[in-house]
Scaffold this motif. Structure first.
Motif, PDB file in Angstrom:
ATOM      1  N   ARG A 176       0.742  -1.195   0.056  1.00 14.46           N
ATOM      2  CA  ARG A 176      -0.093   0.066  -0.150  1.00 14.46           C
ATOM      3  C   ARG A 176       0.833   1.332  -0.084  1.00 14.46           C
ATOM      4  O   ARG A 176       1.846   1.330   0.703  1.00 14.46           O
ATOM      5  CB  ARG A 176      -0.865  -0.046   1.196  1.00 14.46           C
ATOM      6  CG  ARG A 176      -0.365   0.130   2.530  1.00 14.46           C
ATOM      7  CD  ARG A 176      -1.163  -0.229   3.711  1.00 14.46           C
ATOM      8  NE  ARG A 176      -2.304   0.898   3.734  1.00 14.46           N
ATOM      9  CZ  ARG A 176      -2.172   2.178   4.223  1.00 14.46           C
ATOM     10  NH1 ARG A 176      -1.131   2.401   4.936  1.00 14.46           N
ATOM     11  NH2 ARG A 176      -3.403   3.000   4.272  1.00 14.46           N
ATOM     12  N   LEU A 177       0.398   2.350  -0.770  1.00 13.27           N
ATOM     13  CA  LEU A 177       1.099   3.518  -0.800  1.00 13.27           C
ATOM     14  C   LEU A 177       2.606   3.545  -1.229  1.00 13.27           C
ATOM     15  O   LEU A 177       3.361   4.119  -0.805  1.00 13.27           O
ATOM     16  CB  LEU A 177       0.872   4.230   0.669  1.00 13.27           C
ATOM     17  CG  LEU A 177      -0.678   4.674   0.891  1.00 13.27           C
ATOM     18  CD1 LEU A 177      -0.646   5.232   2.229  1.00 13.27           C
ATOM     19  CD2 LEU A 177      -1.002   5.461   0.198  1.00 13.27           C
ATOM     20  N   GLN A 178       2.856   2.651  -2.041  1.00 15.33           N
ATOM     21  CA  GLN A 178       4.051   2.632  -2.743  1.00 15.33           C
ATOM     22  C   GLN A 178       4.471   3.566  -3.794  1.00 15.33           C
ATOM     23  O   GLN A 178       3.597   3.883  -4.521  1.00 15.33           O
ATOM     24  CB  GLN A 178       4.345   1.474  -3.320  1.00 15.33           C
ATOM     25  CG  GLN A 178       4.432   0.065  -2.385  1.00 15.33           C
ATOM     26  CD  GLN A 178       5.667   0.224  -1.533  1.00 15.33           C
ATOM     27  OE1 GLN A 178       6.680   0.378  -1.788  1.00 15.33           O
ATOM     28  NE2 GLN A 178       5.290   0.181  -0.009  1.00 15.33           N
ATOM     29  N   PRO A 179       5.417   4.311  -3.954  1.00  9.39           N
ATOM     30  CA  PRO A 179       5.727   5.350  -4.801  1.00  9.39           C
ATOM     31  C   PRO A 179       5.688   4.684  -6.100  1.00  9.39           C
ATOM     32  O   PRO A 179       6.084   3.605  -6.383  1.00  9.39           O
ATOM     33  CB  PRO A 179       6.924   6.186  -4.267  1.00  9.39           C
ATOM     34  CG  PRO A 179       7.521   4.979  -3.465  1.00  9.39           C
ATOM     35  CD  PRO A 179       6.581   4.551  -2.672  1.00  9.39           C
ATOM     36  N   PRO A 180       5.838   5.709  -7.191  1.00  7.22           N
ATOM     37  CA  PRO A 180       6.176   5.119  -8.575  1.00  7.22           C
ATOM     38  C   PRO A 180       7.388   4.219  -8.593  1.00  7.22           C
ATOM     39  O   PRO A 180       8.363   4.630  -8.230  1.00  7.22           O
ATOM     40  CB  PRO A 180       6.220   6.132  -9.338  1.00  7.22           C
ATOM     41  CG  PRO A 180       5.388   7.065  -8.817  1.00  7.22           C
ATOM     42  CD  PRO A 180       5.604   6.993  -7.241  1.00  7.22           C
ATOM     43  N   SER A 181       7.342   3.282  -9.080  1.00  5.84           N
ATOM     44  CA  SER A 181       8.758   2.289  -9.417  1.00  5.84           C
ATOM     45  C   SER A 181       8.495   1.106 -10.546  1.00  5.84           C
ATOM     46  O   SER A 181       7.704   1.410 -11.280  1.00  5.84           O
ATOM     47  CB  SER A 181       8.930   1.384  -7.968  1.00  5.84           C
ATOM     48  OG  SER A 181       7.665   0.304  -7.917  1.00  5.84           O
ATOM     49  N   ALA A 182       9.314   0.413 -10.654  1.00  8.85           N
ATOM     50  CA  ALA A 182       9.404  -0.237 -11.974  1.00  8.85           C
ATOM     51  C   ALA A 182       8.408  -1.423 -11.790  1.00  8.85           C
ATOM     52  O   ALA A 182       7.625  -1.914 -12.668  1.00  8.85           O
ATOM     53  CB  ALA A 182      11.069  -1.163 -11.853  1.00  8.85           C
ATOM     54  N   ALA A 183       7.885  -1.822 -10.568  1.00  7.68           N
ATOM     55  CA  ALA A 183       6.859  -2.897 -10.299  1.00  7.68           C
ATOM     56  C   ALA A 183       5.582  -2.205 -10.363  1.00  7.68           C
ATOM     57  O   ALA A 183       4.694  -2.997 -11.024  1.00  7.68           O
ATOM     58  CB  ALA A 183       7.048  -3.472  -8.931  1.00  7.68           C
ATOM     59  N   HIS A 184       5.167  -0.973 -10.024  1.00  9.53           N
ATOM     60  CA  HIS A 184       4.264  -0.286 -10.124  1.00  9.53           C
ATOM     61  C   HIS A 184       4.646   1.235 -10.703  1.00  9.53           C
ATOM     62  O   HIS A 184       5.066   2.020 -10.113  1.00  9.53           O
ATOM     63  CB  HIS A 184       3.576   0.037  -8.752  1.00  9.53           C
ATOM     64  CG  HIS A 184       3.251  -1.397  -8.256  1.00  9.53           C
ATOM     65  ND1 HIS A 184       2.029  -2.022  -8.397  1.00  9.53           N
ATOM     66  CD2 HIS A 184       3.849  -2.116  -7.094  1.00  9.53           C
ATOM     67  CE1 HIS A 184       1.881  -3.140  -7.672  1.00  9.53           C
ATOM     68  NE2 HIS A 184       3.060  -2.997  -6.820  1.00  9.53           N
ATOM     69  N   TRP A 185       4.200   1.278 -12.034  1.00 11.70           N
ATOM     70  CA  TRP A 185       4.742   2.381 -12.757  1.00 11.70           C
ATOM     71  C   TRP A 185       4.206   3.744 -12.170  1.00 11.70           C
ATOM     72  O   TRP A 185       4.959   4.938 -12.131  1.00 11.70           O
ATOM     73  CB  TRP A 185       4.408   2.494 -14.141  1.00 11.70           C
ATOM     74  CG  TRP A 185       5.184   1.072 -14.750  1.00 11.70           C
ATOM     75  CD1 TRP A 185       5.950   0.424 -14.386  1.00 11.70           C
ATOM     76  CD2 TRP A 185       4.615   0.713 -16.202  1.00 11.70           C
ATOM     77  NE1 TRP A 185       6.301  -0.662 -15.317  1.00 11.70           N
ATOM     78  CE2 TRP A 185       5.566  -0.595 -16.370  1.00 11.70           C
ATOM     79  CE3 TRP A 185       3.851   0.992 -17.046  1.00 11.70           C
ATOM     80  CZ2 TRP A 185       5.418  -1.033 -17.496  1.00 11.70           C
ATOM     81  CZ3 TRP A 185       3.689   0.478 -18.423  1.00 11.70           C
ATOM     82  CH2 TRP A 185       4.576  -0.849 -18.364  1.00 11.70           C
ATOM     83  N   LEU A 186       3.017   3.878 -11.698  1.00  7.75           N
ATOM     84  CA  LEU A 186       2.322   4.843 -11.169  1.00  7.75           C
ATOM     85  C   LEU A 186       2.091   5.132  -9.508  1.00  7.75           C
ATOM     86  O   LEU A 186       1.246   5.539  -9.092  1.00  7.75           O
ATOM     87  CB  LEU A 186       1.377   5.471 -11.802  1.00  7.75           C
ATOM     88  CG  LEU A 186       1.467   5.998 -13.160  1.00  7.75           C
ATOM     89  CD1 LEU A 186      -0.066   6.355 -13.789  1.00  7.75           C
ATOM     90  CD2 LEU A 186       2.231   6.960 -13.644  1.00  7.75           C
ATOM     91  N   GLY A 187       2.747   4.030  -8.845  1.00 10.32           N
ATOM     92  CA  GLY A 187       2.794   3.715  -7.651  1.00 10.32           C
ATOM     93  C   GLY A 187       1.373   2.963  -7.400  1.00 10.32           C
ATOM     94  O   GLY A 187       0.944   2.425  -8.038  1.00 10.32           O
ATOM     95  N   THR A 188       1.238   2.782  -5.906  1.00  5.59           N
ATOM     96  CA  THR A 188      -0.002   2.041  -5.417  1.00  5.59           C
ATOM     97  C   THR A 188      -0.875   2.859  -4.768  1.00  5.59           C
ATOM     98  O   THR A 188      -0.621   3.850  -4.160  1.00  5.59           O
ATOM     99  CB  THR A 188       0.262   1.048  -4.708  1.00  5.59           C
ATOM    100  OG1 THR A 188       0.851   1.215  -3.488  1.00  5.59           O
ATOM    101  CG2 THR A 188       0.999  -0.140  -5.559  1.00  5.59           C
ATOM    102  N   ASP A 189      -2.224   2.491  -4.394  1.00  5.68           N
ATOM    103  CA  ASP A 189      -3.056   3.287  -3.536  1.00  5.68           C
ATOM    104  C   ASP A 189      -2.996   2.765  -2.110  1.00  5.68           C
ATOM    105  O   ASP A 189      -2.335   2.202  -1.636  1.00  5.68           O
ATOM    106  CB  ASP A 189      -4.538   3.617  -4.120  1.00  5.68           C
ATOM    107  CG  ASP A 189      -5.044   2.258  -4.321  1.00  5.68           C
ATOM    108  OD1 ASP A 189      -4.633   1.105  -3.714  1.00  5.68           O
ATOM    109  OD2 ASP A 189      -6.363   1.939  -4.715  1.00  5.68           O
ATOM    110  N   GLU A 190      -4.079   3.248  -1.444  1.00  3.99           N
ATOM    111  CA  GLU A 190      -4.415   2.998   0.053  1.00  3.99           C
ATOM    112  C   GLU A 190      -4.577   1.578   0.247  1.00  3.99           C
ATOM    113  O   GLU A 190      -4.305   0.988   1.546  1.00  3.99           O
ATOM    114  CB  GLU A 190      -5.147   3.823   0.726  1.00  3.99           C
ATOM    115  CG  GLU A 190      -6.714   3.737   0.392  1.00  3.99           C
ATOM    116  CD  GLU A 190      -7.290   4.287  -1.074  1.00  3.99           C
ATOM    117  OE1 GLU A 190      -8.461   4.182  -0.963  1.00  3.99           O
ATOM    118  OE2 GLU A 190      -6.155   4.779  -1.719  1.00  3.99           O
TER     119      GLU A 190
END
Length: 301
Positions: free
Chosen positions: A73-87
């Motif tokens: 949860r609430l991960q910043p943009p990264s290679a795994a999640h291009w635009l991050g994750t939500d709550e």
């Protein structure tokens, strides 16, 4: 015929040999004028890109848009999640793509409802005038008298919050300007010589309206619809933000902002990215609408 469509000399001929050649020549000139407008072309390309992203969302998405992963949860943009994750650990990029389907689908549904209704009411009122004009225009004035968002909220609250209710509510508050525009166009057309000639040839009022008046009103209506799409996107997002449109866990852009607004200062990407999507879509439709207005305006060039 297909080869002729790529022949500029045939398309730009000053003395077309057939109605088909004249029609395709006019379309080519409109496209040439539209293409020469750089902001309009950028808007058109952006709109096409958004529509393609919405259509091919299952192929472009990297994650299930509703699958929760509280460990991410609430991960910043990264290679795994291009635009991050939500709550709830859902992938923002995938939700954005599927949200385009919902938001743009609502816009197209509203346009499909209001454009024919507004065109028909305006043309009937302008052609018949008299009591029909008075009644139809007073009904239009009643809808125009209410603030659009308040009327839409009241309608949705009277039924139940949801996407279908939101589409109907937006349609109810959007059709009056189209009726006004179609009526104004019809009043300038109905007394023209070619309409009088068709009337003397025995054509019924219904045929005159359908075959001769409505097609002449389409140019202005298309421009108005394109320009209004940006406000419809914002309207749909506003209803979603207020909890009256698409409901969670649906990845509608307004709903995404509503559920994530408390993270604006710390996890900025969660509410900001769908807000940017709304801004880009609205701006693209406005730019495209301005280009269409310039290309279809008979006073231009």
């Amino acid at each position: 015929m297909t080869a002729r469509l790529f022949d500029r000399a045939w398309l730009l001929s000053d003395s077309p040999q057939s109605r088909t050649q004249a029609a395709w020549g006019r379309r080519y000139r409109l496209w040439r004028d539209f293409r020469a407008n750089r902001p309009a072309l950028i808007g058109f390309v952006t709109v096409m890109a958004l529509l393609l992203c919405a259509i091919f969302a299952p192929l472009l998405a990297t994650h299930d848009p509703v699958a929760q992963n509280l460990g991410q949860r609430l991960q910043p943009p990264s290679a795994a999640h291009w635009l991050g994750t939500d709550e709830l650990g859902r992938d923002v990029y995938s939700r954005l793509l599927y949200g385009a389907r919902i938001t743009l689908g609502m816009v197209l549904a509203v346009v499909a409802l209001v454009a024919p209704v507004g065109l028909a009411i305006g043309c009937i009122a302008g052609y018949y005038r008299g009591i029909a004009d008075v009644v139809l225009m007073r009904v239009t004035d009643v809808f125009l008298a209410f603030p659009r968002l308040i009327l839409a909220l009241a309608f949705v609250a009277a039924i139940k919050p949801g996407m279908t209710s939101a589409v109907i509510a937006i349609a109810l508050t959007t059709w009056p300007p189209y009726a006004r525009l179609a009526r104004a166009e019809t009043l300038t057309i109905r007394d023209a010589d070619y309409i009088a000639a068709v009337r003397m040839a025995g054509a019924s009022p219904g045929r005159i309206i359908l075959r001769h008046i409505m097609p002449l009103c389409l140019g202005s209506l298309i421009v108005r619809v394109t320009l209004d799409m940006s406000s419809i996107i914002i309207f749909a997002a506003s209803l979603g933000f207020l909890g009256m449109g698409a409901q969670a866990p649906s990845p509608e852009w307004g709903t995404m902002i509503a559920t994530a607004r408390r993270f604006l200062l710390d996890q900025w990407w969660v509410p900001l990215i769908p807000g940017i999507a709304i801004l880009v879509a609205s701006l693209a439709f406005n730019m495209m609408g301005d280009g269409l207005r310039d290309a279809l305006d008979p006073k231009q060039g």
